[in-house]
Design an enzyme around this catalytic site. Structure first.
Site, PDB file in Angstrom:
ATOM      1  N   GLU A   3      46.626  64.924  58.184  1.00 23.89           N
ATOM      2  CA  GLU A   3      46.371  63.641  58.850  1.00 23.89           C
ATOM      3  C   GLU A   3      46.517  63.763  60.367  1.00 23.89           C
ATOM      4  O   GLU A   3      45.755  63.154  61.118  1.00 23.89           O
ATOM      5  CB  GLU A   3      47.315  62.562  58.317  1.00 23.89           C
ATOM      6  CG  GLU A   3      47.144  62.227  56.846  1.00 23.89           C
ATOM      7  CD  GLU A   3      45.870  61.446  56.546  1.00 23.89           C
ATOM      8  OE1 GLU A   3      45.155  61.068  57.498  1.00 23.89           O
ATOM      9  OE2 GLU A   3      45.586  61.223  55.353  1.00 23.89           O
ATOM     10  N   ARG A  50      43.200  62.887  62.594  1.00 21.91           N
ATOM     11  CA  ARG A  50      43.315  61.662  63.391  1.00 21.91           C
ATOM     12  C   ARG A  50      43.634  61.951  64.850  1.00 21.91           C
ATOM     13  O   ARG A  50      42.987  61.409  65.752  1.00 21.91           O
ATOM     14  CB  ARG A  50      44.393  60.739  62.804  1.00 21.91           C
ATOM     15  CG  ARG A  50      44.137  60.325  61.373  1.00 21.91           C
ATOM     16  CD  ARG A  50      45.042  59.190  60.947  1.00 21.91           C
ATOM     17  NE  ARG A  50      45.108  59.058  59.500  1.00 21.91           N
ATOM     18  CZ  ARG A  50      45.372  57.919  58.864  1.00 21.91           C
ATOM     19  NH1 ARG A  50      45.606  56.814  59.547  1.00 21.91           N
ATOM     20  NH2 ARG A  50      45.429  57.880  57.532  1.00 21.91           N
ATOM     21  N   ASP A 101      37.949  65.962  48.386  1.00 21.24           N
ATOM     22  CA  ASP A 101      36.747  65.440  49.037  1.00 21.24           C
ATOM     23  C   ASP A 101      36.305  66.148  50.319  1.00 21.24           C
ATOM     24  O   ASP A 101      35.201  66.691  50.414  1.00 21.24           O
ATOM     25  CB  ASP A 101      36.909  63.934  49.300  1.00 21.24           C
ATOM     26  CG  ASP A 101      38.254  63.562  49.901  1.00 21.24           C
ATOM     27  OD1 ASP A 101      39.030  64.462  50.298  1.00 21.24           O
ATOM     28  OD2 ASP A 101      38.549  62.354  49.999  1.00 21.24           O
ATOM     29  N   GLU A 129      34.327  54.670  52.999  1.00 20.40           N
ATOM     30  CA  GLU A 129      33.400  55.653  52.433  1.00 20.40           C
ATOM     31  C   GLU A 129      32.088  55.053  51.939  1.00 20.40           C
ATOM     32  O   GLU A 129      31.026  55.688  52.034  1.00 20.40           O
ATOM     33  CB  GLU A 129      34.090  56.414  51.291  1.00 20.40           C
ATOM     34  CG  GLU A 129      35.230  57.299  51.727  1.00 20.40           C
ATOM     35  CD  GLU A 129      36.534  56.535  51.954  1.00 20.40           C
ATOM     36  OE1 GLU A 129      37.451  57.087  52.580  1.00 20.40           O
ATOM     37  OE2 GLU A 129      36.631  55.364  51.490  1.00 20.40           O
ATOM     38  N   THR A 141      36.020  64.087  59.248  1.00 16.06           N
ATOM     39  CA  THR A 141      36.271  63.238  58.079  1.00 16.06           C
ATOM     40  C   THR A 141      36.955  61.930  58.446  1.00 16.06           C
ATOM     41  O   THR A 141      37.071  61.037  57.601  1.00 16.06           O
ATOM     42  CB  THR A 141      37.078  64.002  57.011  1.00 16.06           C
ATOM     43  OG1 THR A 141      36.986  63.303  55.763  1.00 16.06           O
ATOM     44  CG2 THR A 141      38.542  64.151  57.433  1.00 16.06           C
TER      45      THR A 141
END
Length: 541
Positions: free
Chosen positions: A176, A180, A309, A445, A531
């Site tokens: 993360e 981010r 994913d 998504e 992503t």
């Protein structure tokens, strides 16, 4: 001699007339006169209907002003016909962004996220327990793209004084933090050319490097920056997770390319080398991998959604990011997709809805996650970059079908918003009967896939579906000072979870804004999204 009777009558009438005039005049004296006799403490006895209405109006105005001071003012409706044209809808989305940002700025500045109804800061465990301004860094590229100039300046000023290592406390998610923070700062640099952002991105990535000091090079999932200790999640039984260690390369390779410091690309390539050398069961990638050297696959769990994913996403996007020169990633992406379509792609009955099921060994679980809805957009992006026409058309069809399935999960709910996960059984399609799967936390998504479908096809239904979602967010997710997740998409009046996720700015708002924008705004020929939807410039050979 006394007055005759008719004379007496005239006198009486005259006296009564005079008395009537006097009494009437008394009631029409100005407020400084007659009203003084009727004034009590804090009270005015009003006789005139007009005055009574005027006082009522003033009282309502005072109450309205007090309410506005206590509760943030709702965002105004666009002046242009928002329901009819793309420009009006784009303006509306921009106003949503400003409303959410203003709430965060007022009530949670410097915190990781906002509780919009409690009007306070919030932080989930992925950020540790320090105040690292996740929303500021996740949002800054979106603020720049949509033209919120003052808000962008405030965010940039905060970042310029920000020391990530000093602010971060406790165990941070390496994954993360990378997507981010490193991703958000790299994107801000790519958009603006401001080297301060590149310097900050390198600082964040550098403090993550101890997590890669493992026997195989597969990084640990968590790191404590104060102690330098790294570890896996306790619930993962000492194993690393595919979507996490597999979603490093896009940011780290791009960072090395921009700075000339090879260490980041080397760490990412080491992971790729390990995975390339491992045999895949029936061509599939299990979710878990051990930390040994050489590493071993864990339990044979396979998914297109959570914990898998973005690994597939990054295989494709790394190829695109390098100007289509990294042929290994393209080949491994195609091999993985072939295996997943063969083993995990199903079509429901009677609606013929396409979805990727989960697998545990050879056991199939016919469910599809909101997270997995990203793969429709991934397939469309592949189609847009694939030179082979037959393969391109195949992946465009796959993307359309997944986009349709995920829209059905929205349209079949009470709120018009899709659940976290939905099932396909003999009794239900694209719905869930599990309350634990019925929530929505502002995930992007589904809209992400519609965005790619719009760019590829120009079919107006994708814009309409996105606009429907905007309206449903306004109706069900809008709180006092921002937007919140909802606990059950099948409730007509769902309870809000009181968390405004940082990825609302980075992903959902960005995709909503872009779907109503011209293709020249972040052209897919020039930009690729990580992503977390942070755009990086595509390199040219």
């Amino acid at each position: 001699m006394g007055l005759r009777s008719h004379e007496q009558l005239v006198v009486c009438v005259g006296v009564m007339f005079l008395l009537t005039v006097c009494i009437t005049a008394f009631f029409f004296l100005p407020s400084g006169g007659a009203d003084l006799y009727f004034r009590e403490e804090n009270t005015v006895h009003v006789r005139d209907a007009f005055i009574r209405e005027e006082l009522r109006r003033k009282e309502q105005e005072e109450l309205r002003k007090k309410a506005e001071e206590a509760i943030p003012i709702p965002i105004p409706k666009p002046e242009i016909g928002a329901a009819d044209d793309a420009e009006g809808r784009r303006i509306f989305v921009k106003q949503m962004i400003k409303f959410s940002w203003d709430g965060y700025r007022k009530y949670a500045w410097g915190e990781n996220e906002l509780r919009p109804n409690s009007r306070s800061g919030h932080s989930s465990s992925i950020f540790g327990y320090g105040k690292t301004g996740a929303t500021i860094i996740d949002a800054i590229d979106t603020l720049y793209i949509v033209g919120l100039k003052e808000e962008y300046k405030d965010a940039r000023e905060w970042i310029s004084h920000f020391d990530f290592k000093e602010a971060a406390k406790g165990d941070l998610s390496v994954f993360e933090t990378n997507i981010r923070f490193t991703g958000g700062l790299l994107s801000a640099y790519a958009l603006t050319g401001d080297k301060m952002f590149l310097k900050k991105a390198e600082e964040v990535a550098t403090v993550l490097l101890p997590a890669f000091d493992t026997p195989s090079g597969i990084p640990y999932s968590l790191i404590d920056l104060q102690t330098g200790r790294a570890k896996t999640y306790s619930w993962a039984s000492g194993k690393a997770i595919l979507s996490e260690y597999g979603s490093i390369q896009l940011e780290f390779d791009y960072l090395s390319n921009l700075t000339g410091n090879p260490v980041f690309a080397e760490k990412a390539n080491k992971i790729r080398d390990v995975l390339t050398s491992m045999e895949k069961p029936e061509g599939l990638y299990p979710i878990y991998i051990s930390m040994d050297n050489p590493p071993r696959w864990g339990q044979h769990l396979f998914s297109m959604g959570a914990m898998a994913d973005s690994w597939y996403e990054y295989l494709l996007k790394q190829w695109i990011s390098t100007g289509k020169t990294d042929d290994r990633t393209k080949r491994e992406y195609e091999e993985a997709m072939f295996a997943m379509e063969k083993r995990m792609l199903f079509k429901s009955e009677p609606s013929n809805l396409w979805y990727f099921a989960k697998m545990n060994g050879n056991r199939v679980e016919h469910s599809f996650e909101h997270l997995a809805c990203f793969c429709g957009g991934m397939a469309v992006l592949h189609s847009m970059n694939e030179p082979n026409r037959t393969i391109s058309e195949h992946y465009l069809t796959l993307g359309k079908e997944i986009g349709h399935t995920c829209h059905e999960s929205y349209s079949r709910s009470t709120t018009g918003i899709g659940p976290e996960s939905f099932q396909f059984t003999s009794s239900i399609e694209a719905k869930t009967e599990r309350r634990q799967d019925s929530y929505y936390i502002l995930r992007p998504e589904v809209v992400e896939t519609w965005f790619y479908l719009w760019r590829a096809t120009k079919d107006e239904k994708y814009r309409q579906w996105a606009w429907d979602h905007v309206q449903n967010l306004e109706k069900y997710a809008k709180g006092a000072a921002g937007y919140s997740g909802i606990r059950n998409v099948y409730d007509s009046a769902p309870e809000q979870d009181d968390v405004q996720q940082s990825f609302l700015f980075a992903e959902l708002f960005k995709y909503l804004y872009l779907i109503f924008s011209d293709d020249s705004v972040l052209s897919l020929d020039q930009w690729v999204f990580n992503t977390e939807a942070h755009p990086f410039r595509i390199r040219r050979p």
